[in-house]
Write a protein that holds these residues in place. Structure first.
Motif, mmCIF file in Angstrom:
data_model
loop_
_atom_site.group_PDB
_atom_site.id
_atom_site.type_symbol
_atom_site.label_atom_id
_atom_site.label_comp_id
_atom_site.label_asym_id
_atom_site.label_seq_id
_atom_site.Cartn_x
_atom_site.Cartn_y
_atom_site.Cartn_z
ATOM 1 N N ILE A 71 34.558 -33.031 27.147
ATOM 2 C CA ILE A 71 34.273 -33.071 28.586
ATOM 3 C C ILE A 71 35.532 -33.416 29.373
ATOM 4 N N ASN A 72 36.334 -34.382 28.890
ATOM 5 C CA ASN A 72 37.593 -34.718 29.550
ATOM 6 C C ASN A 72 38.518 -33.506 29.627
ATOM 7 N N HIS A 73 38.663 -32.797 28.518
ATOM 8 C CA HIS A 73 39.541 -31.618 28.498
ATOM 9 C C HIS A 73 38.982 -30.491 29.366
ATOM 10 N N LEU A 74 37.672 -30.358 29.401
ATOM 11 C CA LEU A 74 37.063 -29.334 30.247
ATOM 12 C C LEU A 74 37.322 -29.623 31.726
ATOM 13 N N LEU A 75 37.180 -30.878 32.122
ATOM 14 C CA LEU A 75 37.487 -31.255 33.506
ATOM 15 C C LEU A 75 38.954 -30.985 33.832
ATOM 16 N N SER A 76 39.845 -31.314 32.913
ATOM 17 C CA SER A 76 41.273 -31.045 33.131
ATOM 18 C C SER A 76 41.522 -29.557 33.299
ATOM 19 N N PHE A 77 40.907 -28.748 32.455
ATOM 20 C CA PHE A 77 41.079 -27.303 32.541
ATOM 21 C C PHE A 77 40.587 -26.765 33.881
ATOM 22 N N VAL A 78 39.424 -27.213 34.321
ATOM 23 C CA VAL A 78 38.864 -26.724 35.585
ATOM 24 C C VAL A 78 39.764 -27.103 36.759
ATOM 25 N N ILE A 79 40.281 -28.318 36.741
ATOM 26 C CA ILE A 79 41.166 -28.744 37.834
ATOM 27 C C ILE A 79 42.463 -27.944 37.822
ATOM 28 N N ILE A 80 43.077 -27.764 36.646
ATOM 29 C CA ILE A 80 44.320 -26.982 36.568
ATOM 30 C C ILE A 80 44.076 -25.548 36.996
ATOM 31 N N ALA A 81 42.977 -24.950 36.542
ATOM 32 C CA ALA A 81 42.674 -23.566 36.918
ATOM 33 C C ALA A 81 42.461 -23.439 38.426
ATOM 34 N N ALA A 82 41.780 -24.400 39.029
ATOM 35 C CA ALA A 82 41.544 -24.351 40.476
ATOM 36 C C ALA A 82 42.846 -24.487 41.249
ATOM 37 N N VAL A 83 43.701 -25.402 40.828
ATOM 38 C CA VAL A 83 44.979 -25.586 41.526
ATOM 39 C C VAL A 83 45.840 -24.338 41.396
ATOM 40 N N ILE A 84 45.910 -23.767 40.218
ATOM 41 C CA ILE A 84 46.708 -22.544 40.027
ATOM 42 C C ILE A 84 46.134 -21.410 40.859
ATOM 43 N N TYR A 85 44.816 -21.304 40.910
ATOM 44 C CA TYR A 85 44.208 -20.234 41.696
ATOM 45 C C TYR A 85 44.552 -20.372 43.173
ATOM 46 N N TRP A 86 44.384 -21.579 43.717
ATOM 47 C CA TRP A 86 44.579 -21.748 45.162
ATOM 48 C C TRP A 86 46.040 -21.882 45.574
ATOM 49 N N LEU A 87 46.909 -22.326 44.673
ATOM 50 C CA LEU A 87 48.307 -22.499 45.045
ATOM 51 C C LEU A 87 49.218 -21.374 44.561
ATOM 52 N N VAL A 88 48.744 -20.546 43.613
ATOM 53 C CA VAL A 88 49.579 -19.450 43.113
ATOM 54 C C VAL A 88 48.916 -18.100 43.344
ATOM 55 N N VAL A 89 47.708 -17.918 42.845
ATOM 56 C CA VAL A 89 47.060 -16.602 42.889
ATOM 57 C C VAL A 89 46.726 -16.181 44.318
ATOM 58 N N MET A 90 46.106 -17.058 45.090
ATOM 59 C CA MET A 90 45.735 -16.699 46.466
ATOM 60 C C MET A 90 46.946 -16.349 47.330
ATOM 61 N N PRO A 91 48.020 -17.172 47.341
ATOM 62 C CA PRO A 91 49.181 -16.777 48.147
ATOM 63 C C PRO A 91 49.816 -15.467 47.675
ATOM 64 N N MET A 92 49.873 -15.241 46.357
ATOM 65 C CA MET A 92 50.456 -13.986 45.859
ATOM 66 C C MET A 92 49.581 -12.797 46.239
ATOM 67 N N THR A 93 48.279 -12.953 46.213
ATOM 68 C CA THR A 93 47.378 -11.878 46.613
ATOM 69 C C THR A 93 47.578 -11.534 48.084
ATOM 70 N N ARG A 94 47.710 -12.550 48.910
ATOM 71 C CA ARG A 94 47.966 -12.310 50.338
ATOM 72 C C ARG A 94 49.308 -11.634 50.556
ATOM 73 N N LEU A 95 50.325 -12.056 49.801
ATOM 74 C CA LEU A 95 51.652 -11.464 49.937
ATOM 75 C C LEU A 95 51.636 -10.001 49.513
ATOM 76 N N ILE A 96 50.966 -9.694 48.416
ATOM 77 C CA ILE A 96 50.860 -8.306 47.956
ATOM 78 C C ILE A 96 50.065 -7.485 48.951
ATOM 79 N N GLY A 97 48.998 -8.046 49.511
ATOM 80 C CA GLY A 97 48.218 -7.353 50.533
ATOM 81 C C GLY A 97 49.042 -7.070 51.777
ATOM 82 N N PHE A 98 49.930 -7.993 52.116
ATOM 83 C CA PHE A 98 50.806 -7.800 53.267
ATOM 84 C C PHE A 98 51.725 -6.605 53.043
#
Length: 143
Positions: A71-98
């Protein structure tokens, strides 16, 4: 020796090394966040039970199953995945869309095979079955 030095000092290798170090540090930070803050908070909410999930185990025929550590590792994974999604994937998607906005102004979609072709093309280079000038004229609304 000069080739090895060039290999080590190439930009991609240095960037990759920095990314690995930062990623490992970030992973440790998130694991500490889960272990030291989130897990005790969940333990406090659930009625003061053992706040450290890593201590949650059950035994079957002498084998220990440490589901709390999972459960501890699962929580860590979910938090890391969320941060990477919102701080890396979303900005890159917007930049590519631009940058894709400019592409759409110079290309159109073939009505037959749906591939992107130059806007001035008379015939699709991929399917070659449609004369685009006739299709475009047929698609226009009557005047």
């Amino acid at each position: 020796m000069g080739g090895f030095k060039k290999f080590l000092l190439r930009g991609n290798l240095v960037e990759l090394a920095v990314a690995v170090v930062v990623g490992a540090t970030f992973s440790g930070l998130v694991q500490a966040l889960v272990k030291d803050l989130i897990t005790p908070l969940i333990g406090a909410i659930t009625g003061g039970r053992e706040p450290d999930f890593s201590q949650y185990v059950f035994t079957v025929n002498g084998s220990k199953f440490m589901y709390g550590d999972f459960i501890n590792h699962l929580l860590s994974f979910v938090i890391i995945a969320a941060v990477i999604y919102w701080l890396v994937v979303m900005p890159m998607t917007r930049l590519i869309g631009f940058f894709d906005r400019d592409k759409k102004a110079t290309e159109k979609e073939c009505p037959e095979c749906l591939s992107d072709i130059p806007i001035d093309a008379k015939r699709c280079a991929f399917c070659c079955t449609v004369e685009l000038s006739r299709v475009a004229a047929a698609d226009r609304p009557p005047a």
